[in-house]
Design an enzyme around this catalytic site. Structure first.
Site, PDB file in Angstrom:
ATOM      1  N   ASP A  73       3.987  -1.274  -2.909  1.00 54.11           N
ATOM      2  CA  ASP A  73       3.017  -0.894  -1.897  1.00 54.11           C
ATOM      3  C   ASP A  73       2.455  -2.146  -1.215  1.00 54.11           C
ATOM      4  OD1 ASP A  73       1.080   1.135  -0.718  1.00 54.11           O
ATOM      5  OD2 ASP A  73      -0.320  -0.200  -1.747  1.00 54.11           O
ATOM      6  N   GLU A 128       7.378  -2.046   0.839  1.00 52.55           N
ATOM      7  CA  GLU A 128       6.681  -1.525   2.010  1.00 52.55           C
ATOM      8  C   GLU A 128       6.300  -2.782   2.801  1.00 52.55           C
ATOM      9  OE1 GLU A 128       3.102   1.552   3.184  1.00 52.55           O
ATOM     10  OE2 GLU A 128       2.726   0.109   1.576  1.00 52.55           O
TER      11      GLU A 128
END
Length: 712
Positions: free
Chosen positions: A349, A385
């Site tokens: 993330d 990401e």
């Protein structure tokens, strides 16, 4: 209680069969107390006197799995200098393998008085209220588990189909999962859930955060909770809220059993991990662990203002990626999940934050260096990401070799193409063929691109075709949260409608987006529930909706059942044909064929002729025919033999009205067979000769094939 000196490594609590070794890193601690907790929270404090290189350690004979514990760290409390030790706060072990309990929001969790919040940055005397009974506690776990003959499926990247899922959202409403197992790791391992995944054809499940997380106090005050889980406090512990059989270490065994069951079905397990920040938030956040143990070693503080946190994540803090303690924590965590929990890879993330040693995003940072040289982590799937909220944070295409990336430009372009935006055809062509403009320069292959149209963050596939605007009122933020520019199209009416023409158009658009995903080079990712038309009623930020709004509804009407069957067909088509998941980029060459034969890929206009520059750059161009030459594949299979495949002809019409396509001349193939039509007008199995005309419905896709070795 008898104590032995113990060892400084490994960090955390390690049970060896007769006792447990406890270790804690803190470079600022002056005293450390290990606190053992009885079931009634009666506390036994043990002075930890041994320390090596800032690692405090003690061994306790007879202490074993299920023991609840925490730490009290005595040291400097001077927020202005970056130090926030407070022995009144019972602290989680950063290396805890399991966590028991939850936060209750009590003021004792904070090291400053609510009546004077300025003390959070200027105070010199910490709040004396004891947080025991209001905070989460660490648990000693049994590391032993019978893995049997478990082996990772090790699916090659180019053959991978990822299914992004939420443990609770996937299973909470499944009619075949027993009530007591819904929303749990055991529920996800239930044969009915695994059967759905295998019939769909996915090869990997990417689980939204399962590291121990907490609900933000601001959400709890509204009667909401952190559903998504991007608020980690324990990087080694499976989230206890997904445990069906207990929270005293049973969640570890349950998680391992889930992984074992998925592996037996040939499905890899990938974890969405949040190493960019923790749940302690900014200077006004609670003291749960890291902050009270060694604040300046774990968190990135503002240069020249150590009382505040430098935040590139939007959550209040960022971990300090140049700190040896942080780098060791992350690598130890990753290795633990691979070696002990048998997971097969990670999606990081806000990964751009991990590349920030100082201010800028640095693809040569220490984090990438240690990942690349690590013999364990370098061999699993690594997905970034590739953005964060800091300056220069959008890094799609900017990560080094070994890494794949969520391709945000793929998502945006495919959405724009199918909603009819002008001048999108050239970039759409690049996204369809693996985004070589983003990845080839760094020596990466098409599999570096994780292609997705929808994910947990944003509209579902059904909502993408049903709403122009977000409808996030249930989040109680005045509809101000979530993305406002969604590149969505409601097909003429906002929200649900009984109009049959609009419903059919929406259904066709969903099929168009799904089949585009499966026909694109790279690695496709399906968001859970998109295959059955899951809706969140226009909410594009359901992070706090732990209820039926976000959970999958498994009751399928005819329309949703038809979408599921179509999705299965599209995934099978991709799986069965190497031309649709090549290892290498198309190069426009014919390989071992005559110079005048078609290349490995050709772009054709409505007449079946090769497109020229004028065709590409017309702002209104919304149609294209793509020839994929299965005879020209020059890759080799596992035994070194040349790989050939059927050839494909893709007819894509994003124009609003029907258009007549002419199939290309016989040099491309003398006869073509329809295998898929998102409108249903062209019957699968229909055979068409070269040069034949075919009417393609507005906003639809027709896919045709011819057998290998049978050109004109």
């Amino acid at each position: 209680m008898q104590t032995w000196p113990g060892r400084p490594y490994p960090l955390g609590a390690t049970f060896d069969g007769t006792g447990t070794n406890f270790t804690l890193y803190s470079s600022v601690a002056q005293r450390v107390e290990l606190c053992l907790l009885a079931d009634d929270d009666t506390e036994t404090r043990i002075e930890v006197t041994e320390t090596d290189a800032h690692v405090w350690h003690v061994y306790l004979p007879g202490v074993g799995p299920g023991t609840r514990y925490g730490y009290r760290v005595h040291g400097p409390y001077d927020p202005a200098a970056g130090h926030r030790c407070n022995p009144a706060k019972l602290l989680l072990d950063p290396y805890a393998k399991a966590v028991d309990g939850d936060l209750d929001g009590d003021p004792s969790l904070f090291s400053y008085p609510f009546s004077d919040v300025a003390q959070a940055t200027t105070g010199t005397t910490p709040d004396p209220a004891d947080s025991l009974g209001h905070t989460m506690v660490s648990v000693v776990v049994n590391p032993f588990f019978d893995w049997g003959h478990d082996r990772p499926p090790a699916t090659p990247y180019h053959e991978t189909v990822i299914y992004e899922a939420h443990v609770k959202g996937l299973t909470m409403r499944h009619p075949d999962v027993p009530d007591e197992l819904r929303g749990t790791y055991a529920g996800l391992a239930h044969p009915a859930v695994i059967e759905h995944l295998t019939k769909l054809g996915v090869t990997a499940i990417e689980l939204m955060p399962v590291h121990q997380f907490v609900t933000d106090p601001s959400l709890a005050a509204k009667g909401l909770s952190n559903y998504w889980g991007y608020n980690t406090i324990g990087f080694f512990a499976p989230h206890n809220g997904y445990a069906g059989y207990g929270r005293r270490g049973e969640q570890v065994m349950e998680f391992k059993a889930m992984v074992k069951a998925l592996h037996q079905a040939g499905i890899e397990v990938l974890l969405d991990v949040v190493y960019n920040h923790t749940a302690e938030g900014n200077q006004l956040g609670p003291t749960l662990g890291f902050r009270g143990i060694d604040n300046a070693a774990y968190y990135r503080l503002v240069d020249g203002d150590d009382a505040h946190y430098f935040d590139t994540t939007g959550t209040g803090n960022s971990l300090l990626m140049r700190s040896p303690a942080v780098l060791q924590l992350i690598m130890d965590s990753l290795r633990y999940w691979v070696e002990e929990m048998h997971v097969d890879g990670f999606r990081f993330d806000l990964a751009a934050t991990l590349a920030r040693q100082f201010h800028e995003v640095d693809r040569l940072s220490a984090f990438f260096d240690i990942v690349h040289q690590d013999p364990v982590i370098s061999q699993v799937k690594l997905i970034a990401e590739p953005w964060d909220l800091g300056d220069g944070g959008y890094q799609v295409g900017g990560f080094p070799s070994l890494w794949t990336e969520w391709n945000g430009r793929y998502r945006d372009t495919v959405r724009d193409f199918w909603r009819g935006e002008p001048a999108t055809l050239p970039e759409f062509a690049s996204r369809l063929t693996g985004s070589s403009d983003l990845y080839e320069h760094s020596g990466r292959m098409p599999s570096a691109s994780i292609n997705f149209v929808t994910a947990h963050d944003g509209f579902t596939l059904a909502d993408l075709t049903s709403f122009d605007k977000k409808h996030n009122d249930a989040n109680k933020e005045g509809n101000k949260d979530g993305e406002s520019h969604n590149r969505s199209w409601n097909c003429g009416v906002e929200g649900p409608t009984d109009d049959p023409e609009i419903r059919e158009l929406r259904a066709r658009q969903r099929r168009n987006l799904l089949v585009t995903l499966m026909l694109s080079q790279g690695v496709p990712m399906i968001a859970h529930g998109d295959e059955i038309g899951r809706t969140q009623e226009g909410n594009n930020n359901a992070y706090c909706q732990d209820n039926e709004l976000a959970w999958m509804n498994w009751e399928l009407d005819d329309e949703r059942a038809a979408l599921l069957e179509f999705a299965r067909h599209a995934v099978r088509l991709r799986r069965d044909h190497p031309i649709l998941h090549r290892r290498r980029f198309f190069d426009g060459r014919v390989g071992p064929k005559a110079a005048d034969d078609p290349a490995d890929i050709e772009w054709l206009d409505l007449t079946g002729a090769r497109m020229d520059d004028t065709d590409w750059h017309q702002s209104y161009a919304r149609t294209v025919a793509v020839f994929l030459n299965g005879d020209a594949i020059t890759e080799t299979g596992g035994r070194g033999e040349a790989v050939v495949d059927d050839s494909f002809l893709l007819l894509l019409n994003a124009h609003s009205g029907a258009l007549d396509f002419t199939l290309p001349p016989g040099s491309y193939g003398t006869a073509w067979t329809v295998v898929l039509d998102t409108d249903g007008s062209a019957e699968p199995g229909t055979v068409l000769d070269a040069g034949t005309g075919l009417t393609v419905t507005g906003r639809s896709v027709v896919v045709l094939t011819r057998p290998a070795g049978t050109p004109g």
